[in-house]
Write a protein that holds these residues in place. Structure first.
Motif, PDB file in Angstrom:
ATOM      1  N   LEU A 129       0.804  -1.090   0.061  1.00 24.47           N
ATOM      2  CA  LEU A 129      -0.003  -0.108   0.053  1.00 24.47           C
ATOM      3  C   LEU A 129       0.787   1.172   0.048  1.00 24.47           C
ATOM      4  O   LEU A 129       0.419   2.133  -0.715  1.00 24.47           O
ATOM      5  CB  LEU A 129      -0.774  -0.139   1.250  1.00 24.47           C
ATOM      6  N   ALA A 130       2.015   1.147   0.833  1.00 31.18           N
ATOM      7  CA  ALA A 130       2.775   2.330   0.883  1.00 31.18           C
ATOM      8  C   ALA A 130       3.500   2.599  -0.567  1.00 31.18           C
ATOM      9  O   ALA A 130       3.458   3.790  -0.968  1.00 31.18           O
ATOM     10  CB  ALA A 130       3.823   2.155   1.692  1.00 31.18           C
ATOM     11  N   ALA A 131       3.931   1.557  -1.188  1.00 30.00           N
ATOM     12  CA  ALA A 131       4.569   1.684  -2.735  1.00 30.00           C
ATOM     13  C   ALA A 131       3.261   2.084  -3.617  1.00 30.00           C
ATOM     14  O   ALA A 131       3.813   3.112  -4.261  1.00 30.00           O
ATOM     15  CB  ALA A 131       4.855   0.322  -3.174  1.00 30.00           C
ATOM     16  N   ILE A 132       1.893   1.784  -3.543  1.00 30.35           N
ATOM     17  CA  ILE A 132       0.975   2.380  -4.414  1.00 30.35           C
ATOM     18  C   ILE A 132       0.774   3.761  -4.026  1.00 30.35           C
ATOM     19  O   ILE A 132       0.665   4.684  -4.786  1.00 30.35           O
ATOM     20  CB  ILE A 132      -0.372   1.505  -4.217  1.00 30.35           C
ATOM     21  N   ASP A 133       0.826   4.399  -2.782  1.00 38.00           N
ATOM     22  CA  ASP A 133       0.523   5.748  -2.449  1.00 38.00           C
ATOM     23  C   ASP A 133       1.960   6.574  -2.834  1.00 38.00           C
ATOM     24  O   ASP A 133       1.706   7.593  -3.473  1.00 38.00           O
ATOM     25  CB  ASP A 133       0.873   5.864  -0.797  1.00 38.00           C
TER      26      ASP A 133
END
Length: 185
Positions: A25-29
């Motif tokens: 999720l952090a990478a997507i953000d």
């Protein structure tokens, strides 16, 4: 997605490839924030607090939605961020762009306006400043040795109010990245 993948995510918080859901999720953000930063760079508009808040909001939207784009202490920090934005817009075309990007970085981290995502936000801001001027995006600490050097010069800049070592470090990264690009071409 099959039952094994679903069970892995629900029971262990891990994807089938061994990455935590939080990291994914952090990478997507960060990818969404990066795309926004690149769009901003193409427009070359003056910096404002909304842009900074949006960079932070996008960089932590899925991992910390309640904190995304919200200052830690709104009344105190909003004034400091206003001063930062004023400084940025006054110095954007007066300083060499690499020096400007490094100084913007130092000024931002001394304020530390958000509960989370300050590092991601400031690296996006720095790269926005560089990219607007035609420089490539730079990666500040690609390995542990580089991270330690970064932490040392950042501390010098913040604690001793000496910006030159940090400006030199960012200059070194910009030069190294440019030389790699030239070699590829």
């Amino acid at each position: 997605m099959n039952n094994y993948e679903t069970a892995s995510i629900l029971n262990k918080g891990m994807t089938v490839y061994g990455e935590s859901v939080k990291d994914v999720l952090a990478a997507i953000d960060l990818n969404e924030a990066y795309d926004y930063m690149m769009d901003l760079a193409s427009r070359k508009q003056p910096l404002n607090q909304s842009i900074i808040r949006d960079l932070n909001r996008l960089s932590i939207a899925k991992t910390h939605p309640d904190w995304a784009g919200v200052y830690r202490e709104p009344f105190e920090i909003e004034a400091a961020m206003g001063d930062l934005v004023d400084w940025a817009n006054e110095n954007r075309d007066r300083l060499h762009r690499v020096q400007y990007a490094a100084d913007l970085y130092l000024k931002f981290v001394s304020i530390h306006p958000f509960r989370d995502g300050n590092g991601r936000t400031v690296r996006l801001l720095m790269n926005l400043a560089l990219t607007e001027a035609g420089y490539p995006v730079i990666n500040v600490f690609p390995d542990e040795k580089s991270r330690n050097e970064y932490m040392d010069v950042l501390a010098t800049g913040r604690c001793e109010k000496k910006s030159q070592p940090f400006e030199d470090l960012i200059g070194k990264y910009a030069e190294k990245t440019l030389l790699k690009r030239i070699k590829i071409l």
